[in-house]
Each structure stands twice: as structure tokens, then as C-alpha cells.
Design a protein around this motif. Structure first.
Motif, short mmCIF file in Angstrom:
data_model
loop_
_atom_site.label_atom_id
_atom_site.label_comp_id
_atom_site.label_asym_id
_atom_site.label_seq_id
_atom_site.Cartn_x
_atom_site.Cartn_y
_atom_site.Cartn_z
N ASN A 217 0.67 -1.20 -0.09
CA ASN A 217 0.00 0.03 0.16
C ASN A 217 0.91 1.29 0.04
N THR A 242 -5.54 2.79 -6.81
CA THR A 242 -5.78 1.27 -6.63
C THR A 242 -4.97 0.60 -7.51
N ARG A 249 -8.66 -6.00 -6.00
CA ARG A 249 -7.93 -5.02 -5.68
C ARG A 249 -6.73 -5.47 -4.66
N THR A 252 -4.71 -0.72 -2.46
CA THR A 252 -5.53 0.40 -2.40
C THR A 252 -5.41 1.37 -1.45
#
Length: 669
Positions: A217, A242, A249, A252
Motif C-alpha cells: 500500500n 488502486t 484490488r 488500494t
């Protein structure tokens, strides 16, 4: 259809407010539509621009990985280790690079394609990777990088911990395509490969390393921070980014309804259908649990196959709030205009309607004949002009009224004069009518005398002849009985004619009594058989059981009913049916006696002459029976009605009052 009457004030208020409210409503709709459309268009353009920035950041991350691997390939320790076939010198620098740069794996391969050392898995060496295209390209002396989609069995040798890190549980997502598997166990990697250069400048081998994007992330957070400025108060960015593996996903900054990252949720099916074909998607799309302005770009692997997508988007909520604010503003404007406009319009309408109301009141009073002073209007407009014209009209009407009163007085005098003359003429006309009636009566008497003379001459001639014959036979001593019978019959005929003439001329006075109609008719039908043979006839007596009492001269009415019954029987030559019925209407004080036959009927011309004296339809009749009956009925205050058609029989109806008038009773007394 009669419409409800409405005041001018109401019409003026409605006429003022309706266009104004309609204009505000139209501006509301058009303005809101233009503003929202413009903001939405700008938002979508911003998202598309942000996608380009996000793609640059993504490519920058790939370039950073390439630089790390390229610099590692320039290390003389690596080329020496490959040349001397030693691993230990390479352990320390490779593991340091793996740890410091947060790589998922880092591997050294000799120029023959055999793995010499894996920093994330030192115990796994010796396998051949000659078939890998990126390694073959790097062996040519260039730095290569790209996106790779790897299965668990492909990465377990590189780093045994990676398969567990790659697993992402799938979450059901609205508008997404249906998934049968529960977990995505594949991994999306950024991989770079660089040649290891020997001291003499030749390629001694290849070093490659990769970074797992599943759950990574940091990259999407950096994209979000760079392209979306956080809100000043909330500290949260207005957009999100994303990275997708196919349509799942895997990294994201989109949050779900619980405030957690929506990793494992699925792209909407509409968007996936476009992205999977390698097309970009720009537009409004459903993201996890809400609508966003979005932009998607396909991610292709090293061989050009679409393996995922890069997404940036902004929530539609701020624009929905903007729409709500615009609607609130316009609603406030509309409410303000209505709140203050209606009383203002009503006030203006009342001021305009007041002089018109005065005109209306003046017209009403003039129509009612009341006296009224001139109407005064404190304005300088068309209504004031109308009031002035109205006052002029009122004065002219007053003058015309005086003229009409004078004319009416003159007309009344003339009408009185003409009425007096008309009354004189009416008296003269009544006198002339009396004289005419007397003349008609004299003419009728003359006609009657003529008829009587005609009827009496023949029997007298016969009597005269037979008397002469008797005289001759008397001289011879012969008394003829047949001649004497003839004389008696003719004499009886003369007496009958004279009797009918007396009845026609009302010679006899009424002897009133109260009797039953049904009993009189029953007695007549029982006695009529002496005059007419009843064998061929059927007599239907509908009067039986009906109790109707009448006050009249029984003998005269008996003569009337006998005449009608005998006429009805004689009209049906060869037989037929005679109907006799009675009825009463106590409220009207009348009764009805009906005599109907099934004879040949009468024509319209015959019906008109039926009650004329001496008119008869029978070969042996005198023509006085119905005339005498008509006189008796009229003398009792009644009527005789005849209903007949040729071939349909005849109905005689005698209508009589149940009780004679008091004055008639007084005359009879």
C-alpha cells in the motif's frame, strides 16, 4: 360549464407570481444542470489527468527498482564471485540490498543461466533459468524491467514467505462479476534484471530482483498523497488509487464502510469488460460501495498481456453535496420570493381592484335604480379614465331615464285610451256574438223544422191515402184491418219522431237521483234483448263488481246507454263481441262508461258527423239517437268521446261528473 368566479386581486396575484415562480424554477433547473455538469466535467478531466500522474509515479517506482538492480550489477564483488565460483563474498552485499530496499527477492545468475545465489532463499541454487525472456535480454548487456504475474509455485524458490503474502481473500462487491474462487493466490510483481559486468567489460552473469505489489500500500498511498491534496480539516484526501490484479484490488487507498482498506474487493463488471480488452476507462463507475469519478489504465506484463489495472478516482459525494447546496439556495430564493411576493402582489392587486370594485358597486346600484354620486378614483391610469367614462354614462342614463319616464307617461295615456276603445269594441263584439248565436240557433231550428216536415210528410201521405181508401171501403161496407194497422204503425212513428225532437230541444227537465252505474247497465243489457236478438253476440260485462254511484237523471242516462249499446250491437252484422266497462277517478270527481264493439268501425269523416241531427249510418235510422244522447250528456256536464278506425271496431266513452254542480241542483229544485 359554469366556472367559479374569481376576484381581480386573485388573478393579478396569480398572474404576477406564476411567471416569476416559473422563471425561478426554470433558472433553477437550467442553472443547477449547467453548474453540476460543468463541475462533473471538470472533476472527470481532473481524474483523467491524475491517472497520468499516477502512471508516472508507478513507472517511477519501476525505474527505482531498475536503478537498484543496475547498481547492484556493477558491484565488483559479484563479478568476482561469479568468476571464482564463490558465493560467500556475495552474501553480505545482496542481503543488505534486499533488506534496505525492501525487495521481495534478489537472485544472482551466471552467464549460463544457472542460479548461483538467492538472497531471500540462500539454500536454493543450481536451477536453470535460461528460458526466462527478461534474463535473456539482460544477458545482452541491457537493464530490463516489467510487470509479472506469478503463481505460488513460481515464487516459492525465490522466497518461501511470498506465497502466504500473496494470498488475498476475495470480498463480494456490488456491480462486480461473479467469482467462484474465494482467495486470489497469484502475485503481481515489479521485476528488474541487470547484467553483472566483469572487469574486462564482458557480461559475467545477470542479477534480478522483484517487489511484490500484493498488499503493497506504500505505492498507492504515495500516489494518493501526490495527486490528491488532503482536506485541510479532515486530513483525508478527496481521491484514491488502486492497483488491480485482473479485477481484484491487491493494493488500494479506497476504504470500505468499516473504514478499512478495501483489499480483496472486485472491480465493477462494466469497467472490467473494457480494461480486460486493453482499453482505458474514463467515467462514472461504482467503486466498492459508492459512485466515483474514475479513470482506469490497463497494466501489461513484460510480454504485453493485460494482467491488471491502475486506478485513480474521486468520490461523487462532494458534488452531490454541491448539488444539494445549489438546490437549497434556489429553494431559499423561491421561498423568499413567494413569502414576500405574494403579499406584495396581493397589495398591488387590491389597490388595482379597489376602483374596479367601486365601478362594479356603481353599476349594481344603477341597475337597482339607486341614486349614487360620481365615482372618484385616486389614480392617473386607464382605470381613472374608465371611472370618468362611467360617470358620463351614468349621467346620460339618468337623462335617458327621464326621457323614458316621460315617454312611458305618454304611452300610458295612449294605452288607457286604447284600452277604453278596446273595451267598447269587445262589448260590441260580445253583442255581435250573441246575435250570431241567436242566428245559428234560428238556423238550427229551421233545419230541425225542415227535417221534421220531411219526416212527417211521408207518414201523413200514407195516412191520407189509407183514410181515403177507408172512406171508399166504408161506403162499400168493407173495413180493412191491414190498412188500419198500417195507420197505427205510421202514427207511432210520428209519435217517436216528435218525442226525439222534444228530447233534442231539451224540452224535459232533469230529475236528479243517486244510483249505481253497474245496476243500470245490468238492467239495460237484460232488457235489450227485446230490441235486438242477442244470440249471435258475446257481451262482456267488465263493470261487474265495481261500486260506482253517480248523481244524475237516471232515465235520461238510461236512454243514452241504451242507444250506445243498441248501436254497438246493430253495427256488428252477423255477430261479434260487445265490451261494457266502467271506471271512476274520485280525485277528479269523474266517471267513465265505455261501450266497445268489434264492428267495421268508422272513418274520420263519419266520426266528425256522428252527432249531427238526422245523420245516420244505418239504412232504417232517424239520425236523432246520438244527437239526443250527446245533448243529454252535455246537459249533465259531461262529454262523449269516440275512438274508431275502419276495420278495428268502435269505442264510445261517456265521461260524467260523479255529482252535479250545486247551481244545477238549485235549478232542478
Amino acid at each position: 360549464m359554469k366556472f367559479l368566479r374569481t376576484s381581480i386581486r386573485f388573478k393579478l396575484t396569480v398572474g404576477t407570481m406564476v411567471p416569476l415562480v416559473a422563471a425561478i424554477a426554470v433558472c433553477w433547473v437550467i442553472g443547477s444542470s449547467i453548474i453540476i455538469t460543468r463541475f462533473i466535467s471538470e472533476a472527470q478531466q481532473t481524474v483523467e489527468s491524475n491517472l497520468s500522474s499516477a502512471n508516472e509515479i508507478f513507472l517511477g517506482e519501476m525505474a527505482r527498482l531498475s536503478d537498484i538492480i543496475r547498481l547492484a550489477g556493477l558491484s565488483p564483488e559479484l563479478s568476482a564471485a561469479l568468476r571464482d565460483n564463490k558465493n560467500l563474498p556475495a552474501v553480505i552485499p545482496l542481503q543488505s540490498i534486499l533488506r534496505n530496499d525492501r525487495l521481495s527477492f534478489l537472485t544472482l545468475v551466471d552467464r549460463y543461466g544457472f542460479v548461483r545465489y538467492r538472497a531471500a532463499n540462500p539454500g536454493s541454487t543450481g536451477d536453470a533459468l535460461r528460458s526466462e525472456k527478461i534474463l535473456a535480454d539482460a544477458a545482452k548487456g541491457i537493464v530490463c524491467s516489467g510487470i509479472f504475474l506469478l503463481r505460488p509455485e513460481q515464487v516459492i524458490r525465490e522466497n518461501p514467505q511470498l506465497p502466504s503474502l500473496m494470498n488475498i481473500p476475495l470480498k463480494p462487491t456490488p456491480h462486480a462479476r461473479t467469482y467462484t474462487k474465494q482467495v486470489e493466490n497469484r502475485g503481481l510483481f515489479l521485476i528488474a534484471a541487470a547484467p553483472v559486468i566483469a572487469a574486462d567489460g564482458t557480461v559475467a552473469g545477470v542479477i534480478y530482483g522483484g517487489m511484490l505489489l500484493n498488499g503493497e500500500n506504500r505505492l498507492v498511498d504515495r500516489i494518493t498523497r501526490v495527486i490528491f491534496q488532503p482536506r485541510e480539516n479532515a486530513g483525508q484526501p478527496v481521491g484514491s488509487a488502486t492497483i488491480f490484479l485482473d479485477d481484484v484490488r491487491i493494493a488500494t487507498s479506497v476504504m470500505d464502510e468499516r473504514g478499512e482498506r478495501a483489499i480483496g474487493s472486485v472491480m465493477s463488471a462494466e469497467v472490467y469488460n473494457a480494461v480486460s480488452r486493453g482499453e482505458k476507462w474514463n467515467g462514472k463507475a461504482f467503486v466498492v460501495d459508492r459512485w466515483n469519478f474514475t479513470a482506469y489504465e490497463p497494466l501489461r506484463d513484460y510480454r504485453g498481456t493485460v494482467v491488471g489495472a491502475l486506478y485513480v478516482g474521486m468520490s461523487e459525494q462532494p458534488y452531490a453535496e454541491l448539488r444539494s447546496q445549489i438546490n437549497t439556495i434556489f429553494s431559499g430564493v423561491l421561498a423568499f420570493v413567494t413569502l414576500f411576493g405574494v403579499p406584495l402582489s396581493a397589495w398591488l392587486g387590491s389597490n388595482m381592484a379597489r376602483p374596479i370594485k367601486a365601478l362594479e358597486e356603481g353599476a349594481r346600484r344603477i341597475a337597482a335604480g339607486e341614486q349614487q354620486s360620481d365615482i372618484t378614483v385616486d389614480s392617473h391610469d386607464e382605470i381613472a379614465s374608465l371611472a370618468g367614462e362611467f360617470n358620463i354614462m351614468k349621467r346620460r342614463l339618468k337623462e335617458r331615464e327621464r326621457e323614458i319616464l316621460s315617454l312611458n307617461h305618454t304611452l300610458e295615456e295612449k294605452v288607457t285610451e286604447r284600452t277604453t276603445q278596446l273595451e267598447e269594441k269587445n262589448e260590441q263584439l260580445l253583442l255581435a256574438q250573441k246575435e250570431l248565436a241567436q242566428a245559428e240557433r234560428l238556423a238550427a231550428i229551421g233545419l230541425l223544422a225542415s227535417g221534421v216536415a220531411h219526416e212527417i210528410n211521408n207518414p201523413l201521405a200514407i195516412i191520407r191515402g189509407n183514410v181515403e181508401l177507408l172512406e171508399m171501403n166504408s161506403a162499400a161496407g168493407d173495413h180493412g184491418p191491414e190498412e188500419l194497422d198500417t195507420i197505427m204503425r205510421q202514427v207511432a212513428r210520428i209519435e217517436r219522431i216528435v218525442k226525439n225532437l222534444r228530447a233534442f230541444s231539451r224540452g224535459s227537465a232533469k230529475q236528479l237521483s243517486r244510483f249505481s252505474l253497474a245496476e243500470v247497465l245490468e238492467d239495460i243489457l237484460d232488457q235489450v234483448g227485446h230490441q235486438v236478438l242477442l244470440d249471435p253476440y258475446t257481451v262482456t260485462r267488465h263493470y261487474r263488481g265495481k261500486k260506482i254511484m253517480i248523481e244524475a237523471d237516471e232515465d235520461q242516462l238510461r236512454q243514452v246507454f241504451t242507444n250506445l249499446i243498441v248501436n254497438g250491437l246493430q253495427a256488428m252484422e252477423g255477430g261479434g263481441t260487445l265490451f261494457v266497462d266502467i271506471g271512476a277517478d274520485p280525485e277528479a270527481g269523474l266517471c267513465r262508461v265505455a261501450v266497445a264493439d268489434t264492428g267495421p268501425g268508422l272513418s274520420e269523416e263519419q266520426v266528425e258527423k256522428l252527432f249531427t241531427p238526422f245523420y245516420t249510418t244505418k239504412s232504417h235510422g232517424t239520425g236523432l239517437g246520438l244527437a239526443v244522447s250527446y245533448g243529454i250528456v252535455r246537459d249533465h256536464g259531461g262529454e262523449i268521446e269516440v275512438l274508431s278506425e275502419p276495420g278495428q271496431g268502435t269505442i264510445f266513452s261517456v265521461i260524467l261528473p260523479l255529482k252535479q254542480a250545486p247551481e244545477e241542483q238549485g235549478e232542478q229544485g
